[in-house]
Design a protein around this motif. Structure first.
Motif, PDB file in Angstrom:
ATOM      1  N   VAL A 143      -5.069   0.801  -5.337  1.00 51.83           N
ATOM      2  CA  VAL A 143      -5.163   0.357  -3.944  1.00 51.83           C
ATOM      3  C   VAL A 143      -6.586   0.587  -3.449  1.00 51.83           C
ATOM      4  O   VAL A 143      -7.063   1.729  -3.422  1.00 51.83           O
ATOM      5  CB  VAL A 143      -4.165   1.116  -3.049  1.00 51.83           C
ATOM      6  CG1 VAL A 143      -4.239   0.597  -1.621  1.00 51.83           C
ATOM      7  CG2 VAL A 143      -2.754   0.983  -3.590  1.00 51.83           C
ATOM      8  N   GLN A 196      -7.785  -2.411   1.337  1.00 60.66           N
ATOM      9  CA  GLN A 196      -6.346  -2.623   1.490  1.00 60.66           C
ATOM     10  C   GLN A 196      -5.706  -1.510   2.312  1.00 60.66           C
ATOM     11  O   GLN A 196      -4.804  -1.764   3.112  1.00 60.66           O
ATOM     12  CB  GLN A 196      -5.694  -2.725   0.117  1.00 60.66           C
ATOM     13  CG  GLN A 196      -6.085  -3.989  -0.642  1.00 60.66           C
ATOM     14  CD  GLN A 196      -5.698  -3.950  -2.106  1.00 60.66           C
ATOM     15  OE1 GLN A 196      -5.103  -2.980  -2.591  1.00 60.66           O
ATOM     16  NE2 GLN A 196      -6.057  -4.998  -2.843  1.00 60.66           N
ATOM     17  N   ARG A 197      -6.178  -0.282   2.152  1.00 62.07           N
ATOM     18  CA  ARG A 197      -5.662   0.825   2.973  1.00 62.07           C
ATOM     19  C   ARG A 197      -6.028   0.629   4.444  1.00 62.07           C
ATOM     20  O   ARG A 197      -5.209   0.871   5.335  1.00 62.07           O
ATOM     21  CB  ARG A 197      -6.215   2.152   2.468  1.00 62.07           C
ATOM     22  CG  ARG A 197      -5.822   2.473   1.030  1.00 62.07           C
ATOM     23  CD  ARG A 197      -6.373   3.812   0.605  1.00 62.07           C
ATOM     24  NE  ARG A 197      -6.212   3.980  -0.838  1.00 62.07           N
ATOM     25  CZ  ARG A 197      -6.017   5.138  -1.440  1.00 62.07           C
ATOM     26  NH1 ARG A 197      -5.927   6.236  -0.721  1.00 62.07           N
ATOM     27  NH2 ARG A 197      -5.899   5.216  -2.743  1.00 62.07           N
ATOM     28  N   VAL A 242       0.835  -1.206   0.000  1.00 61.53           N
ATOM     29  CA  VAL A 242       0.000   0.000   0.000  1.00 61.53           C
ATOM     30  C   VAL A 242       0.868   1.253   0.000  1.00 61.53           C
ATOM     31  O   VAL A 242       0.627   2.202  -0.775  1.00 61.53           O
ATOM     32  CB  VAL A 242      -0.948  -0.016   1.220  1.00 61.53           C
ATOM     33  CG1 VAL A 242      -1.663   1.327   1.354  1.00 61.53           C
ATOM     34  CG2 VAL A 242      -1.959  -1.139   1.087  1.00 61.53           C
TER      35      VAL A 242
END
Length: 425
Positions: free
Chosen positions: A402, A406-407, A390
């Motif tokens: 992204v 995922q963050r 990330v």
């Protein structure tokens, strides 16, 4: 026969590994036979469930998690083993309810696709490398070093040269494409160890399972609440929640056949099953369950369906009555070194896809391959890879690739590393 031998060798490898749990918890004051019996029962249940799901995967209480909890939480901070079981049960129950709600709402049908491909593809090879290191370490071919990270073992050590003999025999059988190469390596090592007198069968090789009355439901007798700060309860909860969730996902992603992993909802249901079994395991007096890396031993012998898991459960039930024999085998670790090494080689055969792409993908995959063998912690490897992926994607101006999920994962794993490890330690 095609699934029976893989199930047998998986069961033997798993039974020897499960001896580590009661050995650890005895240091905390728990009953050895109770923890062993509870762990074996839960491993049998986990294998039966995965067999019902059609997966060639075994499940067992996590030895890596047990080692960390005993050494850091119980021994270093004086927290009782009953309270650790209570925390494990509470987190497992919360995770089960949360996953159940998300699955019912349809938000986790494609759980496998929520992660970057470099992580999903790299897990299988990284787990293979972890098994190779385990084989070398248990076979005394790699040792801790006072001047470096590791050093080569000494071939004057019987464990080392018998392990090497078994690995060479296994590689020779692999070269001629013998499908029982791994079993052959184990047989050569066991035979040489028995002839040399290094592995001796006990006079009383069997016993009746006992001790559940000393571990079952003991989590209601908690003490030691004042030994750690209130904020550390939150830290430990976050650590356990992320560890259980991503160790389950990571192990399944590495061990589940590719075609089954891509089936909609199968991964999410499998993780939900593990979290539910983990709750029951803590009630009986053992640790939460995770996919067993030893499943790769059976897969290396051709195990491809849920029948392998059924056979593993059947042989584990027989081995439940053979604790003294398993203990004698575990005391001479060379016997299973070829099995772990061979299973690792099988998983390592297809890892090139993990290193496709740019710097973020290569870095994430590299961290997986570095941390899994060194830490034996799947969740830590996934966490470091996710943070690196990330961060580098955003710095490279590719933030659109992204996802929000995922963050969020990257932030949670930063908290996992900072609070879950350092503030408690």
């Amino acid at each position: 026969m095609r699934e029976m031998l893989p199930g047998f060798l998986t069961a033997v490898s798993l039974a020897v590994s499960l001896l580590l749990l009661p050995t650890l918890f005895v240091q905390a004051g728990a009953d050895f036979m109770g923890v062993y019996t509870a762990s074996m029962f839960m491993a049998i249940a986990g294998c039966l469930i995965f067999g019902r799901l059609g997966l060639p995967v075994a499940a067992a209480p996590s030895a890596a998690l047990s080692a960390w909890l005993v050494s850091v939480i119980i021994l270093a901070h004086g927290v009782s083993w009953q309270m650790v079981l209570f925390m494990g049960a509470a987190v497992s129950l919360v995770l089960t309810l949360l996953l159940g709600i998300l699955i019912k709402s349809g938000r986790l049908k494609r759980l496998g696709s929520l992660f970057p491909a470099c992580i999903a593809d790299g897990l299988r090879g990284a787990l293979g490398l972890m098994l190779v290191f385990q084989g070398f370490y248990q076979g005394h071919l790699l040792l801790g070093s006072p001047t470096g990270l590791l050093q080569l073992g000494n071939l004057s050590d019987p464990v080392a040269y018998l392990s090497l003999a078994g690995i060479i025999a296994m590689l020779a059988l692999m070269a001629v494409k013998n499908r029982f190469a791994v079993l052959g390596g184990v047989f050569v090592t066991a035979l040489l160890a028995f002839i040399g007198g290094f592995w001796v069968l006990p006079d009383a090789p069997f016993f009746l399972p006992e001790g559940l009355d000393k571990t079952g439901l003991q989590l209601i007798f908690m003490n030691g609440w004042d030994n750690i700060k209130a904020c550390d309860y939150v830290n430990l909860t976050l650590f356990l929640l992320l560890y259980l969730c991503f160790t389950s996902w990571g192990g399944l992603a590495a061990l589940m056949p590719q075609e089954k992993r891509q089936e909609e909802g199968r991964m999410a249901k499998s993780v939900l099953t593990l979290s539910g079994l983990s709750f029951v395991s803590c009630l009986l007096g053992s640790m939460p369950l995770a996919p067993a890396p030893e499943s790769a031993v059976g897969q290396s012998l051709g195990g491809r369906s849920g029948r392998m898991a059924y056979f593993t459960a059947a042989f584990l039930l027989l081995l439940l009555f053979a604790e003294p024999t398993m203990k004698s085998m575990a005391s001479f670790t060379a016997i299973l070194a070829p099995a772990l090494f061979g299973a690792g080689l099988v998983l390592l055969q297809d890892f090139a896809r993990a290193f496709a792409g740019g710097l973020p993908e290569k870095t994430a995959a590299g961290l997986l391959f570095l941390l899994l063998p060194l830490t034996q912690n799947i969740a830590a490897g996934i966490g470091a890879a996710c943070i690196a992926y990330v961060s580098l994607k955003i710095l490279a101006g590719e933030s659109r690739e992204v996802s929000v999920f995922q963050r969020l994962l990257a932030v949670l794993f930063i908290l996992y590393f900072f609070f879950g490890f350092w503030s408690i330690v």
